[in-house]
Enzyme design. Structure first.
Site, PDB file in Angstrom:
ATOM      1  N   ASP A  80       8.147  -0.574   0.292  1.00  0.00           N
ATOM      2  CA  ASP A  80       7.411   0.662   0.558  1.00  0.00           C
ATOM      3  C   ASP A  80       6.528   0.486   1.803  1.00  0.00           C
ATOM      4  OD1 ASP A  80       8.232   1.824  -2.109  1.00  0.00           O
ATOM      5  OD2 ASP A  80       7.138   0.050  -2.743  1.00  0.00           O
ATOM      6  N   HIS A 105       5.287   1.044  -7.729  1.00  0.00           N
ATOM      7  CA  HIS A 105       6.508   1.208  -6.926  1.00  0.00           C
ATOM      8  C   HIS A 105       7.315   2.353  -7.551  1.00  0.00           C
ATOM      9  CE1 HIS A 105      10.103   0.565  -4.629  1.00  0.00           C
ATOM     10  NE2 HIS A 105      10.804   0.424  -5.745  1.00  0.00           N
TER      11      HIS A 105
END
Ligand SMILES: NC(=O)c1ccc[n+]([C@@H]2O[C@H](COP(=O)([O-])OP(=O)(O)OC[C@H]3O[C@@H](n4cnc5c(N)ncnc54)[C@H](O)[C@@H]3O)[C@@H](O)[C@H]2O)c1
Ligand SMILES: O=C(O)C[C@H](O)C(=O)O
Length: 338
Positions: A162, A190
């Site tokens: 990410d 996440h």
């Protein structure tokens, strides 16, 4: 003649899968631990995945990697984690049709609870664990809870993908190299609730928000771009990749995994990065949740960057992702997995 260091044991679970295939050759080439560090690879699979892992082991031999001291393939967690120094937990149960989040957590609990126990029983004293398999944060929590003798700070989950995605989006918007951007943060889970935060980020030493204003217009336009385009694009990038590619991210996930472990062991020379780790209560995140923070690696230990100012906008987004993590923790608690 200088002594050759003894090999570091690196165990990869789900080694016969997609990410495993992208990861193993980069580990063997020395990109995980750096040049000069010999590696002993252990590949853990379930019986159905053993042939694929064995095939990867044959190809690793054919790669003639000078640093590769050996490859073992097994379906026994006890053998895979015996003496392990670096455990990369990729193998996980994917979400199937009609499966609710609770079902997914239960299915993965059946994987990460015994693997945590096997790590507890056999790992080396310096073991470091990186969980990639989803839901990564809560899988790391389950593994850690089942490894009471291993310090909680050794269990991490991957949000570096990410983080790298955020760098990629900013680099494109600013027409610079991702290497010029520093101090982006991924907060929370996440998942699509994560908060990619640019409030403290810089590009070539200047605030990213100023550089964005130069290209996009005034501060209100920058805020709208961050809220309506940047944050959802990064947070939902996994789904975008699945839609465009037809299956979930593989090479970028493997690359981020290499970055995560490499920086953990060798340090973060330029600013900070993002890792999901056990909260010590920093930034109001409940202690013990595996949540993503801004971190630096100092002497092989992740340290949460302290003292960042969190405005109302950021607070609400961090809280939303932390609420989701709390719900996941409560679900696995109810299931008796932690
Ligand atoms: N955290 C992240 O940023 C991130 C990014 C991409 C993918 N992922 C996740 O990584 C996981 C793996 O993705 P993939 O594309 O390699 O999937 P894949 O299905 O290709 O491979 C998974 C492998 O794990 C194996 N496996 C299942 N249970 C196991 C167990 N108990 N022990 C050992 N091996 C086991 C399977 O046999 C399979 O070979 C998924 O959960 C995916 O959602 C996470
Ligand atoms: O989003 C997914 O389901 C896969 C993975 O976690 C990703 O971020 O690419």
């Amino acid at each position: 003649m200088a002594n050759t260091p003894s090999p570091v044991t690196v165990t990869v679970t789900g080694a016969g899968g997609q990410i495993g295939y992208a990861l193993l050759f980069r580990i063997a080439s020395g990109q995980l631990l750096g040049p000069g560090v010999p590696i002993r690879l252990r590949l853990l699979e379930i019986p159905q995945g053993l042939k694929a892992a064995e095939g990867a082991a044959l190809e690793l031999q054919d790669g003639a990697f000078p640093l590769l001291a050996g490859v073992e393939v097994t379906d026994a967690a006890s053998a895979a984690f015996d003496g392990v120094n670096v455990a990369i937990l990729v193998g996980a149960r994917p979400r199937g049709p009609g499966m609710e989040r609770g079902d997914l957590l239960a299915a993965n609990g059946g994987i990460f609870a015994p693997q945590g126990a096997a790590i507890n029983a056999g790992a080396a004293d310096d073991v470091r664990i990186a969980v990639v398999g989803n839901p990564a944060n809560t899988n790391a929590l389950i593994a850690s809870a089942n490894a009471p003798d291993i310090p909680v700070e050794r269990f991490t989950a991957l949000t570096r993908l990410d983080h790298n995605r955020a760098l990629g989006q900013l680099a494109a918007a600013l027409a610079v190299s991702p290497g010029e951007i520093r101090d982006v943060t991924i907060w929370g889970n996440h998942s699509a609730t994560q908060f990619p935060d640019v409030a403290h980020a810089t590009v070539a030493g200047r605030p990213v928000v100023d550089a964005l204003a130069e290209r996009l217009g005034d501060a209100a336009t920058v805020r709208a771009w961050i809220t309506d385009q940047f944050i959802p694009r990064v947070a939902k990038r996994g789904a975008e990749i699945i839609e465009v590619r037809g299956s979930s991210s593989v090479a970028s996930a493997a690359s981020a995994t290499i970055d995560h472990v490499h920086d953990w062991i060798t340090g973060t020379p330029h600013g900070w990065t993002s890792v999901a780790l056990s909260s010590d209560g920093s930034y109001g995140v409940p202690e013990g949740l595996i949540s993503s923070f801004p971190v630096r690696s100092v002497d092989g230990v992740w340290q949460i960057v302290q003292g960042l100012e969190i405005d109302e906008f950021s607070r609400a987004r961090i809280d939303a992702s932390v609420t989701e993590l709390t719900e996941e923790r409560d679900a696995v608690l109810t299931l008796g997995l932690i």
